[in-house]
Design a protein around this motif. Sequence first.
Motif, PDB file in Angstrom:
ATOM      1  N   THR A 153       0.833  -1.208   0.000  1.00  0.00           N
ATOM      2  CA  THR A 153       0.000   0.000   0.000  1.00  0.00           C
ATOM      3  C   THR A 153       0.869   1.260   0.000  1.00  0.00           C
ATOM      4  O   THR A 153       0.608   2.215  -0.748  1.00  0.00           O
ATOM      5  CB  THR A 153      -0.926   0.002   1.228  1.00  0.00           C
ATOM      6  N   LEU A 154       1.902   1.260   0.835  1.00  0.00           N
ATOM      7  CA  LEU A 154       2.837   2.383   0.865  1.00  0.00           C
ATOM      8  C   LEU A 154       3.518   2.541  -0.492  1.00  0.00           C
ATOM      9  O   LEU A 154       3.676   3.651  -1.004  1.00  0.00           O
ATOM     10  CB  LEU A 154       3.869   2.179   1.973  1.00  0.00           C
ATOM     11  N   ASN A 155       3.916   1.421  -1.076  1.00  0.00           N
ATOM     12  CA  ASN A 155       4.609   1.467  -2.366  1.00  0.00           C
ATOM     13  C   ASN A 155       3.738   2.098  -3.439  1.00  0.00           C
ATOM     14  O   ASN A 155       4.212   2.914  -4.251  1.00  0.00           O
ATOM     15  CB  ASN A 155       5.026   0.057  -2.792  1.00  0.00           C
ATOM     16  N   GLU A 156       2.468   1.740  -3.464  1.00  0.00           N
ATOM     17  CA  GLU A 156       1.573   2.288  -4.486  1.00  0.00           C
ATOM     18  C   GLU A 156       1.382   3.785  -4.285  1.00  0.00           C
ATOM     19  O   GLU A 156       1.320   4.553  -5.265  1.00  0.00           O
ATOM     20  CB  GLU A 156       0.232   1.552  -4.453  1.00  0.00           C
ATOM     21  N   ALA A 157       1.262   4.212  -3.053  1.00  0.00           N
ATOM     22  CA  ALA A 157       1.120   5.644  -2.779  1.00  0.00           C
ATOM     23  C   ALA A 157       2.381   6.407  -3.221  1.00  0.00           C
ATOM     24  O   ALA A 157       2.292   7.500  -3.796  1.00  0.00           O
ATOM     25  CB  ALA A 157       0.854   5.868  -1.299  1.00  0.00           C
ATOM     26  N   LEU A 158       3.527   5.820  -2.944  1.00  0.00           N
ATOM     27  CA  LEU A 158       4.778   6.450  -3.367  1.00  0.00           C
ATOM     28  C   LEU A 158       4.887   6.491  -4.889  1.00  0.00           C
ATOM     29  O   LEU A 158       5.314   7.502  -5.470  1.00  0.00           O
ATOM     30  CB  LEU A 158       5.973   5.695  -2.776  1.00  0.00           C
ATOM     31  N   LEU A 214       4.653   9.683   3.977  1.00  0.00           N
ATOM     32  CA  LEU A 214       3.456   8.923   3.631  1.00  0.00           C
ATOM     33  C   LEU A 214       3.162   7.837   4.663  1.00  0.00           C
ATOM     34  O   LEU A 214       2.005   7.516   4.923  1.00  0.00           O
ATOM     35  CB  LEU A 214       3.599   8.317   2.242  1.00  0.00           C
ATOM     36  N   ALA A 215       4.218   7.271   5.235  1.00  0.00           N
ATOM     37  CA  ALA A 215       4.006   6.243   6.260  1.00  0.00           C
ATOM     38  C   ALA A 215       3.278   6.812   7.472  1.00  0.00           C
ATOM     39  O   ALA A 215       2.444   6.134   8.094  1.00  0.00           O
ATOM     40  CB  ALA A 215       5.343   5.631   6.668  1.00  0.00           C
ATOM     41  N   LYS A 216       3.570   8.066   7.813  1.00  0.00           N
ATOM     42  CA  LYS A 216       2.958   8.689   8.996  1.00  0.00           C
ATOM     43  C   LYS A 216       1.497   9.068   8.783  1.00  0.00           C
ATOM     44  O   LYS A 216       0.795   9.358   9.751  1.00  0.00           O
ATOM     45  CB  LYS A 216       3.757   9.923   9.390  1.00  0.00           C
ATOM     46  N   SER A 221      -2.945   0.170   6.443  1.00  0.00           N
ATOM     47  CA  SER A 221      -3.290  -0.558   7.666  1.00  0.00           C
ATOM     48  C   SER A 221      -2.354  -1.730   7.926  1.00  0.00           C
ATOM     49  O   SER A 221      -2.342  -2.282   9.026  1.00  0.00           O
ATOM     50  CB  SER A 221      -4.731  -1.065   7.572  1.00  0.00           C
ATOM     51  N   THR A 222      -1.580  -2.100   6.908  1.00  0.00           N
ATOM     52  CA  THR A 222      -0.681  -3.260   7.048  1.00  0.00           C
ATOM     53  C   THR A 222       0.757  -2.870   7.358  1.00  0.00           C
ATOM     54  O   THR A 222       1.601  -3.737   7.551  1.00  0.00           O
ATOM     55  CB  THR A 222      -0.702  -4.091   5.755  1.00  0.00           C
ATOM     56  N   LEU A 223       1.036  -1.590   7.389  1.00  0.00           N
ATOM     57  CA  LEU A 223       2.425  -1.149   7.571  1.00  0.00           C
ATOM     58  C   LEU A 223       2.864  -1.319   9.020  1.00  0.00           C
ATOM     59  O   LEU A 223       2.213  -0.847   9.939  1.00  0.00           O
ATOM     60  CB  LEU A 223       2.570   0.312   7.151  1.00  0.00           C
ATOM     61  N   ASN A 224       3.982  -1.986   9.199  1.00  0.00           N
ATOM     62  CA  ASN A 224       4.616  -2.148  10.510  1.00  0.00           C
ATOM     63  C   ASN A 224       5.791  -1.170  10.578  1.00  0.00           C
ATOM     64  O   ASN A 224       6.757  -1.294   9.818  1.00  0.00           O
ATOM     65  CB  ASN A 224       5.101  -3.586  10.686  1.00  0.00           C
ATOM     66  N   PRO A 225       5.751  -0.180  11.477  1.00  0.00           N
ATOM     67  CA  PRO A 225       6.825   0.819  11.533  1.00  0.00           C
ATOM     68  C   PRO A 225       8.209   0.212  11.745  1.00  0.00           C
ATOM     69  O   PRO A 225       9.188   0.688  11.168  1.00  0.00           O
ATOM     70  CB  PRO A 225       6.414   1.694  12.730  1.00  0.00           C
ATOM     71  N   ALA A 226       8.307  -0.833  12.562  1.00  0.00           N
ATOM     72  CA  ALA A 226       9.608  -1.464  12.809  1.00  0.00           C
ATOM     73  C   ALA A 226      10.122  -2.138  11.541  1.00  0.00           C
ATOM     74  O   ALA A 226      11.322  -2.084  11.236  1.00  0.00           O
ATOM     75  CB  ALA A 226       9.499  -2.477  13.947  1.00  0.00           C
ATOM     76  N   THR A 227       9.234  -2.763  10.788  1.00  0.00           N
ATOM     77  CA  THR A 227       9.636  -3.408   9.535  1.00  0.00           C
ATOM     78  C   THR A 227      10.112  -2.372   8.528  1.00  0.00           C
ATOM     79  O   THR A 227      11.096  -2.590   7.809  1.00  0.00           O
ATOM     80  CB  THR A 227       8.463  -4.209   8.951  1.00  0.00           C
TER      81      THR A 227
END
Length: 518
Positions: free
Chosen positions: A329-334, A356-358, A363-369
């Motif tokens: 999801t993050l990748n597509e937004a970027l 964008l992560a912030k 909903s699937t993004l893990n900040p540590a990952t």
Amino acid sequence: MPHSESPGDTVPPPEDSETLPDAPPLDPNPENQEPAAADAEVSKEKLAEMLFDDDDDEDEEYPASSVPEIKNDPTTTSTAPPPPNVDTDTMLAFYQRLFPFRYLFQWLNHGIVPSPDFGNREFALTLQNDAYLRYQSYATADLFRKDILRMNPARFEIGPVYNTNPRDRKTLRGGQMKPISKELVFDIDLTDYDDIRSCCEKANICEKCWAFVTMAIKVVETALREDFGFQHILWVYSGRRGAHAWVCDPRARSLPDDRRRAIAGYLDLIRGGTQSGKRVNLKRPLHPHMARSLEILKPYFADTTLGDQDTFAGVDQTQRLLNLLPDKTLNEALRRKWDSSPDRPSTSKWADIDALAKTGKSSTLNPATLRDAKQDIVLEYTYPRLDSEVSKKMIHLLKSPFVIHPGTGRVCVPIDSKRAEQFDPFSVPTVTQLLSEIDAWDAEHPNTGADTADMEGSAPNDSDIRGNRKLQDYEKTSLKPYVDYFRSFIANLLKEERTVKRERPEETVPVKTEGMEF
């Protein structure tokens, strides 16, 4: 056999040494007989056994000068064409007037009295006609100098110390001649960075991509000192597009091949393909070496990868960056953001990842990952890319310091690792420049000239220069600070050598030391 230069300026031993031409003997003495194949048999021991404390010694072979600062010429440009190939007369003049035979001898001999450390050392000469002569050896520095002047090689490599004179190999049965010591060496070549440098490719370099060599020097040097306890590490500019490290501690020289492989593996990180695949995938928590390296490299990632190189500006590298991020999801937004701004610089693209992560849209993004993935990316684009094969075997040959690179005409000078960021490969003198500097100095000082120095003499100092001593030719040129640094490095190395030899006396060869020029 013609010899072609490898990307890392190293030469693996040929499989069939009998097909190699041998140098004609200088005289009927045993130390100058013809050469032959070597056996690289070594013992197997644990890596941990090599780690022990070194004793110190307050004596010095000769006073160590302070390491001079090598100043860069701000007018030097990276776009200047390299000088033409060096002709044979120029090479001969360089060997006669400038090459530091005396100091090279002391470095490899580990003392001023000739010993097997030098006498049983292999040298390999590449002649002007590309003939390649292996297994050359010399009992004294003077014999070495005389043979180099006679053969006038385009360059020469340094190999291991054998348990016998390598020139005698044809008189021995197979397996009797074995390598017993050699400096632990590392090779950095900018061609290994072609997939991440946008400014140059292949043999071409510029000031922007030389930063990758600086990064590698800092990371490798820190690991060798802090993790393995080595102290005597000599970095040498390869003459064109890289650098070599010579770890000269007695412990390092005696390492068998299995320990060399272990150290090379410890420092190796970049693996796999060079295009879209992930080449760094570290476990957490990070190993202390990797955590430390990451802190060293973060500023370079910002300045070089994102800034000077603008690595992620192009479509291919942008896609590669997206492939290295963990959330679809993050990748597509970027991707949408960057497609709408095709000229967006790398610094902005890198900042976009966190921005964008912030937003919390994924909903699937893990900040540590995501943090771990970004750390892996920093290492993938900055961590040293070593030619590990050079480091794994004692029998590998490596180009000598202070030889001339035949393609650029530049001298392979030492690099002061404490001032690695100030080192400018384009300010390194060429052989023709050095000879011109001698002529200019002599023209300005018609009543003075070069002098000779015997093997036991101390290095020059300011009082000598102001007194009656005549300057050696190298002191009249821009090569002087590099030779002075090399001399200082040798002084510190020999200080430790005397401690080791007092604890473990070694046999020396009773050879008369002949006077010789610098």
